[in-house]
Design an enzyme around this catalytic site. Structure first.
Site, mmCIF file in Angstrom:
data_model
loop_
_atom_site.group_PDB
_atom_site.id
_atom_site.type_symbol
_atom_site.label_atom_id
_atom_site.label_comp_id
_atom_site.label_asym_id
_atom_site.label_seq_id
_atom_site.Cartn_x
_atom_site.Cartn_y
_atom_site.Cartn_z
ATOM 1 N N CYS A 1 0.873 -1.185 0.000
ATOM 2 C CA CYS A 1 0.000 0.000 0.000
ATOM 3 C C CYS A 1 0.907 1.231 0.000
ATOM 4 C CB CYS A 1 -0.848 -0.007 1.268
ATOM 5 S SG CYS A 1 0.169 0.004 2.754
ATOM 6 N N HIS B 1 3.148 1.477 11.110
ATOM 7 C CA HIS B 1 2.140 1.261 12.154
ATOM 8 C C HIS B 1 2.108 2.362 13.192
ATOM 9 C CE1 HIS B 1 1.481 -2.783 11.010
ATOM 10 N NE2 HIS B 1 2.494 -3.328 11.596
ATOM 11 N N GLU C 1 -0.090 -1.123 16.179
ATOM 12 C CA GLU C 1 -0.841 0.091 15.808
ATOM 13 C C GLU C 1 -1.902 0.407 16.865
ATOM 14 O OE1 GLU C 1 -2.735 0.339 11.843
ATOM 15 O OE2 GLU C 1 -4.163 1.697 12.786
ATOM 16 N N CYS D 1 -8.432 2.194 6.538
ATOM 17 C CA CYS D 1 -7.856 2.968 5.422
ATOM 18 C C CYS D 1 -8.340 2.421 4.075
ATOM 19 C CB CYS D 1 -6.345 2.987 5.505
ATOM 20 S SG CYS D 1 -5.583 1.472 4.959
ATOM 21 N N SER E 1 -1.377 -8.533 10.049
ATOM 22 C CA SER E 1 -2.776 -8.456 10.464
ATOM 23 C C SER E 1 -3.705 -8.275 9.260
ATOM 24 C CB SER E 1 -2.905 -7.283 11.436
ATOM 25 O OG SER E 1 -4.219 -6.951 11.660
ATOM 26 N N SER F 1 1.734 -5.770 2.857
ATOM 27 C CA SER F 1 3.182 -5.790 3.079
ATOM 28 C C SER F 1 3.874 -6.881 2.255
ATOM 29 C CB SER F 1 3.470 -5.958 4.572
ATOM 30 O OG SER F 1 2.645 -6.955 5.129
HETATM 31 S S1 SF4 Z 1 -2.757 2.703 7.208
HETATM 32 FE FE1 SF4 Z 1 -1.489 0.873 7.092
HETATM 33 S S2 SF4 Z 1 -2.479 -0.381 5.481
HETATM 34 FE FE2 SF4 Z 1 -3.324 1.696 5.324
HETATM 35 S S3 SF4 Z 1 -2.068 2.752 3.789
HETATM 36 FE FE3 SF4 Z 1 -1.158 3.188 5.805
HETATM 37 S S4 SF4 Z 1 0.381 1.586 6.118
HETATM 38 FE FE4 SF4 Z 1 -0.958 0.915 4.475
#
Ligand code: SF4
Length: 284
Positions: free
Chosen positions: A12, A71, A123, A196, A225, A268
């Site tokens: 991401c 995180h 997180e 997100c 996760s 990831s």
């Molecule tokens: S919150 Fe976590 S999963 Fe969402 S874009 Fe950011 S790093 Fe990626």
């Protein structure tokens, strides 16, 4: 054989940014500590460790420079680093930082926080540290009763519902429904959908593809996760869903039996691992 590769597979924006910035920093200094594995992917962690990134489990082990991964981390870590003059390279994803800011603002405005998230996840632990004492973590339905008891003890009438960025969309809705139906009208409930966009897209796409294929392959680190959530969604719709870390986990004979395969990877998982799996299936 029909193969559907999820368009939203792999890194991401938050993870991409973290890796790119870490690589940049390691060109200047090959002696940086990272608080926890930089991402939940063994191959990427090992590669960066070879270039000078040392994974540590606690801020107490840090030397001069510490990298905070996507995180994010807890308030205490920033305070300890400041007191010990440890330089921070803060690569917390902006989406996580936005949640830290929100929980602080709502806490300051006398809101009780219901934080949906995996209790042991870094997180969630980080976000929780930015809440006042008037907050509860809710991981599953069974946690609601205690959270409501604590809310009542606090005498607060305002409630913020917010979650870890990679929380399950369906569980978020389910928990919200129970809470709003349980609390009476004297409570003012503010629901902040903080899952997100990257997580949203991956979960929706997994749901869609897993309904169409005979076999679903979910690729990602075992401690990731967001990947675990994708697997949970896939297995509900496709009884042959498998969770792998790399191509080495694939059993060729097993795969051969299926006419249609769906492939999706967590946030990831590096693209080269996804491509390897895709090519492997294509060539069977
Ligand atoms: S919150 Fe976590 S999963 Fe969402 S874009 Fe950011 S790093 Fe990626």
């Amino acid at each position: 054989m029909k193969i559907i590769l999820g368009k939203n597979s792999g890194f991401c924006s938050g993870v991409k940014n973290t890796i790119a910035k870490a690589e940049e920093e390691l060109k200047k200094d090959q002696n940086i500590d990272c608080l926890g594995e930089i991402i939940h992917n063994k191959q990427v962690v090992e590669d960066l460790e070879k270039r000078g990134l040392r994974t540590i489990e606690s801020i107490d082990e840090a030397k001069n420079k510490i990298l905070i991964r996507a995180h994010g981390t807890s308030k205490e870590v920033y305070e300890i680093a400041k007191n010990k003059n440890i330089e921070i390279i803060d690569l917390t994803c902006p989406k996580v930082l936005a949640i830290h800011k929100q929980v602080q603002e709502f806490s300051n405005n006398n809101y009780y926080i219901f934080l949906f998230g995996i209790k042991s996840h870094p997180e969630t632990i980080g976000t929780f540290s930015f809440c006042s004492k008037n907050a509860s973590i809710i991981e599953e339905k069974g946690d609601i009763e205690d959270a409501i008891k604590n809310l009542k003890k606090s005498n607060l009438k305002n409630v913020l519902i917010i979650s870890q960025t990679t929380f399950s969309i369906s569980l978020f809705d389910e928990l919200c429904k129970i809470i709003t139906e349980t609390l009476d009208k004297t409570y003012n409930i503010h629901i902040q959908k903080s899952i997100c966009n990257a997580t949203n897209l991956r979960q929706l796409e997994t749901e869609e593809i897993s309904k169409e294929v005979e076999l679903m392959i979910i690729i990602g680190g075992k401690n990731s996760s967001n990947t675990k959530k994708l697997y949970e969604i896939a297995i509900k719709n496709c009884k042959n869903a498998i969770y792998i870390q790399t191509i080495k986990d694939i059993d060729k004979e097993f795969i051969k039996q299926f006419e249609s395969i769906g492939i999706i990877a967590g946030a990831s998982t590096p693209s080269y691992i996804i491509e390897e799996v895709y090519e492997y299936c294509k060539n069977i």
